[in-house]
Scaffold this active site. Sequence first.
Site, PDB file in Angstrom:
ATOM      1  N   GLU A 116       7.980   5.260   8.859  1.00  0.00           N
ATOM      2  CA  GLU A 116       7.500   3.876   8.875  1.00  0.00           C
ATOM      3  C   GLU A 116       7.451   3.249  10.264  1.00  0.00           C
ATOM      4  O   GLU A 116       6.526   2.498  10.571  1.00  0.00           O
ATOM      5  CB  GLU A 116       8.368   3.023   7.948  1.00  0.00           C
ATOM      6  N   ALA A 145       0.854  -1.184   0.000  1.00  0.00           N
ATOM      7  CA  ALA A 145       0.000   0.000   0.000  1.00  0.00           C
ATOM      8  C   ALA A 145       0.888   1.231   0.000  1.00  0.00           C
ATOM      9  O   ALA A 145       2.083   1.156   0.259  1.00  0.00           O
ATOM     10  CB  ALA A 145      -0.923  -0.006   1.224  1.00  0.00           C
ATOM     11  N   MET A 146       0.281   2.392  -0.301  1.00  0.00           N
ATOM     12  CA  MET A 146       1.035   3.638  -0.333  1.00  0.00           C
ATOM     13  C   MET A 146       0.172   4.759   0.211  1.00  0.00           C
ATOM     14  O   MET A 146      -0.969   4.933  -0.183  1.00  0.00           O
ATOM     15  CB  MET A 146       1.484   3.959  -1.766  1.00  0.00           C
ATOM     16  N   GLU A 147       0.787   5.560   1.110  1.00  0.00           N
ATOM     17  CA  GLU A 147       0.071   6.548   1.901  1.00  0.00           C
ATOM     18  C   GLU A 147      -0.115   7.894   1.222  1.00  0.00           C
ATOM     19  O   GLU A 147      -0.248   8.920   1.898  1.00  0.00           O
ATOM     20  CB  GLU A 147       0.819   6.775   3.221  1.00  0.00           C
ATOM     21  N   HIS A 171       0.078   7.486   8.489  1.00  0.00           N
ATOM     22  CA  HIS A 171       1.037   8.203   7.643  1.00  0.00           C
ATOM     23  C   HIS A 171       0.530   9.585   7.227  1.00  0.00           C
ATOM     24  O   HIS A 171       1.338  10.437   6.828  1.00  0.00           O
ATOM     25  CB  HIS A 171       1.315   7.395   6.378  1.00  0.00           C
ATOM     26  N   HIS A 197      -2.139   1.764   9.623  1.00  0.00           N
ATOM     27  CA  HIS A 197      -0.780   2.156   9.241  1.00  0.00           C
ATOM     28  C   HIS A 197      -0.807   3.301   8.236  1.00  0.00           C
ATOM     29  O   HIS A 197      -0.156   4.342   8.433  1.00  0.00           O
ATOM     30  CB  HIS A 197      -0.067   0.945   8.637  1.00  0.00           C
ATOM     31  N   GLU A 198      -1.559   3.126   7.150  1.00  0.00           N
ATOM     32  CA  GLU A 198      -1.545   4.132   6.082  1.00  0.00           C
ATOM     33  C   GLU A 198      -2.220   5.433   6.506  1.00  0.00           C
ATOM     34  O   GLU A 198      -1.775   6.525   6.113  1.00  0.00           O
ATOM     35  CB  GLU A 198      -2.207   3.570   4.824  1.00  0.00           C
TER      36      GLU A 198
END
Length: 883
Positions: free
Chosen positions: A354, A296-298, A335, A331-332
């Site tokens: 992270e 995944a990407m934030e 961020h 988590h994301e």
Amino acid sequence: MGRLSITGFRAVVAAFVSLLALAVAQAQPRFDFDRTPGRLPKDALPLRYTLTLDLDPQREHFDGTVAIELRARRALPALLLHAHELETTGAVTLKSERGAERTLRIEPDAAASLWRLVPADGAPIAAGRHCVHITYRGRVRNSGEGLYRIGSGADRMLATQLQAVFARTLFPSFDEPAFRAVFRIAVRAPQGLQVASNMPVERVRRDGAQALHTFAPTPPMPSYLVAVTVGHFETLTGRAASVPLRFLTAPGKAAQARYALGATQLLLPYYNRYFGQPYALPKLDQIAVPGVRDGAMEDWGLISYNESLLLVDPKHSGPDTPRWVFALLAHEIAHQWFGNLVTASSWDEIWLNEAFATWMENKASEHFNPQWQTPLHTRRWIDQTMARDASGATRAIRSGPVDERQVSDQFDDITYTKGGAVLSMLEQWLGDETFRRGLAAYMRDRRHSNASAGDLWHFMGRASGRDVAALAASWTDQPGVPLVQLDEACEGGQRVVTLSQQRFSADAGAAPSAQRWQIPVRLQQGQASATVLLAGDTARQTFAGCDGPPVLANAGGRGYYRVMYASTALQQLTAQFHTLAPADRSTLLSDSFALAQAGALPFGAYLALLDRLPAAQGAGRGALFAQAGDALVLLDEALAGLPVQQRLRERARALLAPELQRLGWQVQAGEASEDTSLRARLIELLARFDDAAVIGEARARFDADAAGRAALPAALRPGVLGAVGMHATRAEFDRLRAQLLAAGGEEERWLLAGALAGGRTRALVDEVLALSLAGTLPPNIASALPGLVGEAGVFGAEAYAFSREHWAALAKLAGTGPFGGNVWLLPSAAKSFNDPAQAAQLVADQHALAGAPGTAAASRIAARIALRAAMRPRAAAALESGS
């Protein structure tokens, strides 16, 4: 010169350690833009990008126009920008606040991904504000990095993954985290397609068969957070903390995002309160990408996920899927504060993004879902990371200058898992509320800017009144994991505990290390507890009375260190294992296995602890059996090929089968989620260890599902499919393969791919390997298949040979992104090896094929191979002797 006494020697060592800690702390200065490392000089600052992209999912390339407003801090002979695999399609010009438009000549440096923009008239660029205008073309990628495509035909879509160094493949830019700027993004795409970006759309203007979507300007942010996506989406909407929420999925899947919507509605207000800073953007979109990308990407305001990590399908999702989805959302979304609102100053400090997101993910999961026993399950990931940290293939959390070509090495278990565990330990030492106040102050001060470790420790120190920097630096700025040895003695009617420390090594023959940490050791003796700061060689703590149970170190399990007890104390703790708190049972089991692997504890002592597992009742039982399962698999890999492997498997069946019998195969209404999760894991483990009854039952249920007699419940699918795949007949294999090729979702594809890869028939596994290059699966799944075969272990050598022979083709599928990619092709296939010669071959082959960027990945797996090889004779001897 006379000889030093022991006391004098210890004093010298203590002084040296103190000086070292001071030097390390001083090496963590607060953020200073001019001193932040990077390839680009700091003499030109981007202020604003106006970026227009022409995107069509059916095309192999894209076109772009970018106007970069910047400030030159002094007169410059040229400008330096990042650009990779881009080509200009018109003149590159520069216009100043005062003065005529000038042409810039490009001097490319392809190896460094740089363009040097030189004024064609030979005159310097004056200090002050300017605007660089570039029209260009780039290529759409097939692997999950840069701008990439997903799917085929009319359903094809585009998405982006620009972290770490792929913004330069989408637009010419100052592509380093310290260069924050405002982005005004517009996307021209075919009519009828939906377009999303970081900010809300301001207007959509028709342009023939195209539509131009213009988005509101972003806050100042680094280039790697830019995000766009184009395609046909189904949407699910909601709100949280007054923020509009939207989930974008492939058509027909929006309902599967309902769980993620509910989780986001919990998380966003929780983070607002915790950080004392509201979510900073006017909307939050989250997209489920149906293939190609991993992880995944934030991206700020538009978070992207592989769909298996965002969607929950009641018909097919396994029992652990909701907890994985919740954890990754936590988590994301974290961020959006750690990483986006406050950005790490450089890739050298990426742990600030992270590690904190990992720590917050665990904190939020435990807060909202205490029944999941998150801290106990986290122990399993910490164990894997500690094993690496005890080898030579490790690094410090803050490991110094990071080469751009090897940025992906920073996105590893040292950054995420060790970083998060160290933060949890610091939180325990400072106190939860003090830790939160320090973070809130850090956020207020560094919002919309960058930060270093020095900034964080500054505010933590102010909140606590302690020298946090010196303690924290001993964990972030040196590699390794400490071993705390605990000895007890009765002196004057009191129990005196002596603690000592050294670096823990998985190599029994490793030379002693002079490294020391400042370790907050939490001690527990009955109802009495104390925290001792072990900053030098030794420390002492006294407890009243000499009777009662032994003293536990790392009580509560939040310390990132191993503990070694005297043999008498360990025997007592083993006998009382079932009476310990769940976290203490987990930690004792974990440390004992690590010490046995390293030759510091007889394997018989660890096996005696395993025998005590069935007596451990109540909370945490499921996590204990899952932890034991991991250890048994590692032992099985180490002993592969030896006659004693069968004795291990007998022992594993004797431990695990009664637990499956206790749970039964039928999911009970209202049963604990831990039981549901453990059942599926036990089925797969027992199939690995050749339990005939379990294999037969799994086959019967698989057949009944195929025949339409009884549908296979989602909660049993991971265990049953895994078990059937391991022992598949030709007909079962064909059925699994047909299901894989027809699967409509990523979670289902990964489950079926893993099941097929675990097979024990050579001819069928050869067909699995061939499937990786057949072009019938998404590239992320296809490129992973040889690694899945290697990880299963039975045909690891064949998977490795296949990966080496077809490395170029597999690398084209895998790409070079930070979440996997081509550097993991060979190491993944070698994961189950247990021969030092194989480790050496891996390192040599990886260097030949992947070059320097693949060194870290190969070294990590080579170290694990060496560990299996070293423990192989000791474990075999213990099992042969019946210990």
